[in-house]
Design a protein around this motif. Structure first.
Motif, mmCIF file in Angstrom:
data_model
loop_
_atom_site.group_PDB
_atom_site.id
_atom_site.type_symbol
_atom_site.label_atom_id
_atom_site.label_comp_id
_atom_site.label_asym_id
_atom_site.label_seq_id
_atom_site.Cartn_x
_atom_site.Cartn_y
_atom_site.Cartn_z
ATOM 1 N N ALA A 1 125.783 43.943 88.211
ATOM 2 C CA ALA A 1 127.080 43.279 88.209
ATOM 3 C C ALA A 1 127.569 43.116 86.773
ATOM 4 N N SER A 2 128.872 43.273 86.594
ATOM 5 C CA SER A 2 129.499 43.081 85.278
ATOM 6 C C SER A 2 130.826 42.363 85.459
ATOM 7 N N HIS A 3 131.095 41.377 84.602
ATOM 8 C CA HIS A 3 132.399 40.725 84.575
ATOM 9 C C HIS A 3 133.339 41.604 83.755
ATOM 10 N N LEU A 4 134.492 41.928 84.355
ATOM 11 C CA LEU A 4 135.446 42.814 83.702
ATOM 12 C C LEU A 4 136.876 42.368 83.975
ATOM 13 N N PRO A 5 137.790 42.627 83.049
ATOM 14 C CA PRO A 5 139.213 42.404 83.335
ATOM 15 C C PRO A 5 139.755 43.576 84.148
#
Length: 84
Positions: free
Chosen positions: A36-40
């Motif tokens: 999982a990665s937080h991305l805009p």
């Protein structure tokens, strides 16, 4: 993703408004392992029946290789803040 009927939202314009108002999403993918990665994200409302999400992931992040061409899940959460 399990969503109880009482909390489900099917109104696409409402969902699009929410995504645009809270555009920092969590991209979840799985190939050999769950990642999982937080991305805009940007939303292209006009592309396809549900729209299209556009994002950018750093080349150094190995998730782009495992997610490329595979199904993914993106979760958008509402406003949040740290409360001391």
């Amino acid at each position: 993703m399990y969503t109880p009927a009482a909390f489900a939202e099917a109104d696409l314009p409402k969902l699009h408004d929410f995504i645009e108002g809270h555009s920092f999403g969590l991209l979840i993918s799985q190939a050999l392992e769950l990642t999982a990665s937080h991305l805009p994200f940007l939303l292209d409302r006009q592309h396809g029946p549900q729209g299209r999400l556009i994002g950018h992931m750093a080349n150094a992040n190995p998730q782009w290789r495992q997610a490329n061409g595979n199904p993914v899940l993106v979760v958008f959460s509402g406003p949040h803040a740290y409360i001391s």
